[in-house]
Design a protein around this motif. Structure first.
Motif, PDB file in Angstrom:
ATOM      1  N   LYS A 271     -24.910  27.721  66.260  1.00  0.00           N
ATOM      2  CA  LYS A 271     -24.095  26.516  66.162  1.00  0.00           C
ATOM      3  C   LYS A 271     -23.782  26.150  64.720  1.00  0.00           C
ATOM      4  CE  LYS A 271     -25.403  24.140  70.420  1.00  0.00           C
ATOM      5  NZ  LYS A 271     -25.731  25.341  71.176  1.00  0.00           N
ATOM      6  N   LEU A 272     -24.453  26.804  63.768  1.00  0.00           N
ATOM      7  CA  LEU A 272     -24.409  26.302  62.386  1.00  0.00           C
ATOM      8  C   LEU A 272     -23.560  27.106  61.417  1.00  0.00           C
ATOM      9  CD1 LEU A 272     -28.172  25.404  61.815  1.00  0.00           C
ATOM     10  CD2 LEU A 272     -26.285  23.803  62.169  1.00  0.00           C
ATOM     11  N   ASP A 273     -23.124  28.312  61.803  1.00  0.00           N
ATOM     12  CA  ASP A 273     -22.470  29.195  60.815  1.00  0.00           C
ATOM     13  C   ASP A 273     -21.362  28.517  60.038  1.00  0.00           C
ATOM     14  OD1 ASP A 273     -23.355  32.241  61.956  1.00  0.00           O
ATOM     15  OD2 ASP A 273     -23.275  30.611  63.406  1.00  0.00           O
ATOM     16  N   MET A 274     -20.426  27.876  60.769  1.00  0.00           N
ATOM     17  CA  MET A 274     -19.277  27.281  60.084  1.00  0.00           C
ATOM     18  C   MET A 274     -19.695  26.098  59.211  1.00  0.00           C
ATOM     19  SD  MET A 274     -16.573  29.052  60.417  1.00  0.00           S
ATOM     20  CE  MET A 274     -15.179  28.016  59.973  1.00  0.00           C
ATOM     21  N   ASP A 275     -20.699  25.347  59.654  1.00  0.00           N
ATOM     22  CA  ASP A 275     -21.179  24.227  58.848  1.00  0.00           C
ATOM     23  C   ASP A 275     -21.858  24.736  57.570  1.00  0.00           C
ATOM     24  OD1 ASP A 275     -21.442  21.352  58.641  1.00  0.00           O
ATOM     25  OD2 ASP A 275     -23.597  21.664  58.868  1.00  0.00           O
ATOM     26  N   ILE A 276     -22.645  25.805  57.717  1.00  0.00           N
ATOM     27  CA  ILE A 276     -23.297  26.404  56.540  1.00  0.00           C
ATOM     28  C   ILE A 276     -22.229  26.938  55.579  1.00  0.00           C
ATOM     29  CG2 ILE A 276     -24.716  28.361  55.762  1.00  0.00           C
ATOM     30  CD1 ILE A 276     -26.357  27.980  58.397  1.00  0.00           C
ATOM     31  N   LEU A 277     -21.217  27.612  56.116  1.00  0.00           N
ATOM     32  CA  LEU A 277     -20.149  28.151  55.269  1.00  0.00           C
ATOM     33  C   LEU A 277     -19.390  27.020  54.567  1.00  0.00           C
ATOM     34  CD1 LEU A 277     -18.756  31.072  57.452  1.00  0.00           C
ATOM     35  CD2 LEU A 277     -19.956  31.257  55.264  1.00  0.00           C
ATOM     36  N   TYR A 278     -19.120  25.969  55.325  1.00  0.00           N
ATOM     37  CA  TYR A 278     -18.380  24.841  54.748  1.00  0.00           C
ATOM     38  C   TYR A 278     -19.180  24.210  53.604  1.00  0.00           C
ATOM     39  CZ  TYR A 278     -15.688  20.566  54.366  1.00  0.00           C
ATOM     40  OH  TYR A 278     -14.926  19.533  53.877  1.00  0.00           O
ATOM     41  N   ASN A 279     -20.483  24.004  53.843  1.00  0.00           N
ATOM     42  CA  ASN A 279     -21.338  23.388  52.810  1.00  0.00           C
ATOM     43  C   ASN A 279     -21.496  24.267  51.573  1.00  0.00           C
ATOM     44  OD1 ASN A 279     -21.757  21.214  54.482  1.00  0.00           O
ATOM     45  ND2 ASN A 279     -23.697  21.978  55.296  1.00  0.00           N
ATOM     46  N   ASN A 280     -21.342  25.562  51.749  1.00  0.00           N
ATOM     47  CA  ASN A 280     -21.558  26.504  50.630  1.00  0.00           C
ATOM     48  C   ASN A 280     -20.274  27.208  50.209  1.00  0.00           C
ATOM     49  OD1 ASN A 280     -24.654  26.617  50.264  1.00  0.00           O
ATOM     50  ND2 ASN A 280     -24.356  26.710  52.474  1.00  0.00           N
ATOM     51  N   ARG A 281     -19.129  26.571  50.501  1.00  0.00           N
ATOM     52  CA  ARG A 281     -17.858  27.281  50.305  1.00  0.00           C
ATOM     53  C   ARG A 281     -17.603  27.657  48.844  1.00  0.00           C
ATOM     54  NH1 ARG A 281     -17.177  22.037  51.479  1.00  0.00           N
ATOM     55  NH2 ARG A 281     -15.738  20.750  50.262  1.00  0.00           N
ATOM     56  N   ARG A 295      -9.540  23.935  53.516  1.00  0.00           N
ATOM     57  CA  ARG A 295      -8.439  23.257  54.206  1.00  0.00           C
ATOM     58  C   ARG A 295      -8.781  22.868  55.644  1.00  0.00           C
ATOM     59  NH1 ARG A 295      -4.892  26.893  55.195  1.00  0.00           N
ATOM     60  NH2 ARG A 295      -5.940  28.671  54.294  1.00  0.00           N
ATOM     61  N   SER A 296      -9.943  23.300  56.132  1.00  0.00           N
ATOM     62  CA  SER A 296     -10.221  23.152  57.565  1.00  0.00           C
ATOM     63  C   SER A 296     -10.624  21.726  57.946  1.00  0.00           C
ATOM     64  CB  SER A 296     -11.351  24.099  57.964  1.00  0.00           C
ATOM     65  OG  SER A 296     -12.550  23.718  57.317  1.00  0.00           O
ATOM     66  N   THR A 297     -10.311  21.374  59.191  1.00  0.00           N
ATOM     67  CA  THR A 297     -10.793  20.106  59.748  1.00  0.00           C
ATOM     68  C   THR A 297     -12.060  20.415  60.555  1.00  0.00           C
ATOM     69  OG1 THR A 297      -9.587  20.408  61.809  1.00  0.00           O
ATOM     70  CG2 THR A 297      -8.429  19.260  60.030  1.00  0.00           C
ATOM     71  N   GLU A 298     -12.787  19.346  60.896  1.00  0.00           N
ATOM     72  CA  GLU A 298     -14.010  19.530  61.672  1.00  0.00           C
ATOM     73  C   GLU A 298     -13.703  20.206  63.016  1.00  0.00           C
ATOM     74  OE1 GLU A 298     -16.582  16.179  61.184  1.00  0.00           O
ATOM     75  OE2 GLU A 298     -17.823  16.813  62.877  1.00  0.00           O
ATOM     76  N   ARG A 301     -13.144  23.883  62.542  1.00  0.00           N
ATOM     77  CA  ARG A 301     -14.403  24.597  62.311  1.00  0.00           C
ATOM     78  C   ARG A 301     -15.161  24.773  63.629  1.00  0.00           C
ATOM     79  NH1 ARG A 301     -14.223  21.305  57.728  1.00  0.00           N
ATOM     80  NH2 ARG A 301     -15.897  19.892  58.339  1.00  0.00           N
ATOM     81  N   ALA A 302     -15.083  23.770  64.486  1.00  0.00           N
ATOM     82  CA  ALA A 302     -15.750  23.876  65.806  1.00  0.00           C
ATOM     83  C   ALA A 302     -15.107  24.988  66.636  1.00  0.00           C
ATOM     84  CB  ALA A 302     -15.682  22.545  66.536  1.00  0.00           C
ATOM     85  N   GLU A 303     -13.775  25.110  66.562  1.00  0.00           N
ATOM     86  CA  GLU A 303     -13.094  26.176  67.313  1.00  0.00           C
ATOM     87  C   GLU A 303     -13.452  27.553  66.773  1.00  0.00           C
ATOM     88  OE1 GLU A 303      -8.881  25.378  67.800  1.00  0.00           O
ATOM     89  OE2 GLU A 303      -9.331  23.308  68.376  1.00  0.00           O
ATOM     90  N   TRP A 304     -13.510  27.673  65.432  1.00  0.00           N
ATOM     91  CA  TRP A 304     -13.955  28.931  64.828  1.00  0.00           C
ATOM     92  C   TRP A 304     -15.369  29.276  65.278  1.00  0.00           C
ATOM     93  CZ3 TRP A 304     -11.751  32.882  62.448  1.00  0.00           C
ATOM     94  CH2 TRP A 304     -10.492  32.693  61.843  1.00  0.00           C
ATOM     95  N   GLN A 305     -16.234  28.255  65.314  1.00  0.00           N
ATOM     96  CA  GLN A 305     -17.625  28.500  65.707  1.00  0.00           C
ATOM     97  C   GLN A 305     -17.683  29.094  67.116  1.00  0.00           C
ATOM     98  OE1 GLN A 305     -20.319  28.166  63.625  1.00  0.00           O
ATOM     99  NE2 GLN A 305     -21.551  29.110  65.228  1.00  0.00           N
ATOM    100  N   ASP A 306     -16.900  28.553  68.027  1.00  0.00           N
ATOM    101  CA  ASP A 306     -16.875  29.074  69.403  1.00  0.00           C
ATOM    102  C   ASP A 306     -16.413  30.534  69.428  1.00  0.00           C
ATOM    103  OD1 ASP A 306     -17.738  26.695  70.399  1.00  0.00           O
ATOM    104  OD2 ASP A 306     -15.745  25.958  70.955  1.00  0.00           O
ATOM    105  N   PHE A 307     -15.393  30.824  68.616  1.00  0.00           N
ATOM    106  CA  PHE A 307     -14.864  32.182  68.550  1.00  0.00           C
ATOM    107  C   PHE A 307     -15.934  33.154  68.011  1.00  0.00           C
ATOM    108  CE2 PHE A 307     -12.578  35.558  66.214  1.00  0.00           C
ATOM    109  CZ  PHE A 307     -11.895  36.126  67.278  1.00  0.00           C
ATOM    110  N   ILE A 308     -16.609  32.721  66.948  1.00  0.00           N
ATOM    111  CA  ILE A 308     -17.666  33.535  66.324  1.00  0.00           C
ATOM    112  C   ILE A 308     -18.756  33.867  67.337  1.00  0.00           C
ATOM    113  CG2 ILE A 308     -19.583  33.341  64.646  1.00  0.00           C
ATOM    114  CD1 ILE A 308     -17.473  31.713  62.893  1.00  0.00           C
ATOM    115  N   VAL A 309     -19.148  32.848  68.114  1.00  0.00           N
ATOM    116  CA  VAL A 309     -20.184  33.045  69.136  1.00  0.00           C
ATOM    117  C   VAL A 309     -19.693  34.050  70.184  1.00  0.00           C
ATOM    118  CG1 VAL A 309     -21.432  31.909  71.031  1.00  0.00           C
ATOM    119  CG2 VAL A 309     -21.337  30.835  68.768  1.00  0.00           C
ATOM    120  N   GLY A 310     -18.437  33.895  70.603  1.00  0.00           N
ATOM    121  CA  GLY A 310     -17.870  34.802  71.609  1.00  0.00           C
ATOM    122  C   GLY A 310     -17.822  36.248  71.143  1.00  0.00           C
ATOM    123  N   GLN A 311     -17.711  36.449  69.836  1.00  0.00           N
ATOM    124  CA  GLN A 311     -17.636  37.809  69.275  1.00  0.00           C
ATOM    125  C   GLN A 311     -19.012  38.349  68.856  1.00  0.00           C
ATOM    126  OE1 GLN A 311     -14.743  39.717  68.960  1.00  0.00           O
ATOM    127  NE2 GLN A 311     -13.864  38.099  70.211  1.00  0.00           N
TER     128      GLN A 311
END
Ligand SMILES: [Zn+2]
Length: 324
Positions: A271-281, A295-298, A301-311
């Motif tokens: 659940k945290l990948d995108m948040d970790i990436l955002y905090n450490n961008r 440039r991303s909105t919250e 980032r949540a949609e990317w997170q779902d995609f990452i999990v699916g892959q």
């Protein structure tokens, strides 16, 4: 979920500071031995050095791992005696216990129960290897009534668990004897432990010998092919002291099956990948991701997170195994 909620930055940074001092104290003067890929046994290729450890990547299966490695005894001493292990056991666990209970352990207990139910093992007795502060055990017992036994070598943590009325085997799994275990069908679980193991093969061989036909082993660990680890690489806070093995969804299966267990499910439900990436961008070298994150909105980032999990590309991996 936000990283800050379960891993407050100031407390985590203090832990990292102590851990760096302990790295010197417990490991700097040990004799190290070359270590082959913990998943497939290939010779790794050097990738980078960090905190006095050298990290190699396996050319065959992309497992990231520490090599050369100090002896197992240095790690046993570290986990039982060091300041940073004590800080983790007392300050870190205590200060984050309640938010972690709600955000992390309760959902984890629910997820584990679902997985066990799916495999007809939800009445099994649970054993939590490296059970830490015992919050998973408390939540699981409260929600489902199964008895949970903790296997925990840290003296402070073992004491804290006993005070909560939990049954504790105070040792490393590698030293546990069959007669110490509860009888009947069992499900072993371990969370964020695998990355710490001095030798995953020794651990799995011992565990597999303790297991009986129908017993389960469910564990979570870091995946080295997870997106935040791949993008941050040596800058990733996950690549820190005592994280020695970063397997991945592909490399974990042959390892487990080679030890006589059957892998029934592998996924990366992070659940945290995108948040970790955002905090450490600011630390990310890749232009595309640095710009995308800025440039991303919250919501995005949540949609990317779902995609990452699916892959299967999150760095938080879960594996379900069965003793045939
Ligand atoms: Zn390998």
């Amino acid at each position: 979920m936000k990283e800050e909620e379960i891993r407050p930055r100031d407390v985590f940074d203090e832990y990292l500071r102590l851990a760096a001092l302990d790295a010197d104290l417990y490991f700097a003067h040990t004799v190290r031995q070359n270590f082959l890929c913990p998943a497939c046994g290939e010779q790794g290729a050097h990738s980078f050095d960090k905190h006095g450890f050298s990290y190699q990547e396996c050319p065959a299966c992309h497992t990231l791992f520490v090599s050369p490695r100090p002896p197992a005894e240095a790690f046993y001493r570290y986990y039982q005696e060091s300041d940073s292990a004590r800080f983790f056991a007392t300050t870190f666990y205590k200060e984050t216990a309640e938010p972690r209970r709600e955000k992390l352990w309760r959902p984890k207990a629910q997820l584990i129960n679902q997985m066990l139910r799916k495999h007809g093992a939800d009445r099994h007795t649970l054993l939590d290897i490296g059970g830490g502060y015992g919050i998973f055990a408390e939540e699981y017992q409260r929600l489902y009534g199964n008895k949970v036994t903790i296997i925990e070598p840290g003296p402070e943590l073992a004491h804290a668990c006993r005070q909560k009325g939990l049954t504790v085997i105070e040792d490393f799994l590698e030293k546990v004897q069959p007669e110490q275990l509860p009888i009947g069908p069992r499900a072993f679980v371990s969370f964020e432990l695998f990355e710490h193991l001095h030798d995953p093969r020794v651990f799995l061989k011992h565990l597999s010998a303790l297991m009986q036909s129908g017993d389960m082993f469910l564990f979570t660990t870091l995946s080295g092919t997870g997106i935040d680890i791949q993008l941050l690489w040596e800058e990733s806070k996950s690549i820190s002291l005592q994280h020695l093995n970063f397997l991945n969804p592909e490399s974990v299966c042959p390892l487990i099956e080679g030890m006589g267990l059957q892998v029934v499910d592998v996924r990366t439900p992070g659940k945290l990948d995108m948040d970790i990436l955002y905090n450490n961008r600011a630390r990310i070298k890749d232009r595309f991701w640095r710009s995308l994150l800025a440039r991303s909105t919250e919501q995005q980032r949540a949609e990317w997170q779902d995609f990452i999990v699916g892959q299967n590309l999150s760095s938080h991996m879960s594996v379900v195994c069965k003793c045939p």
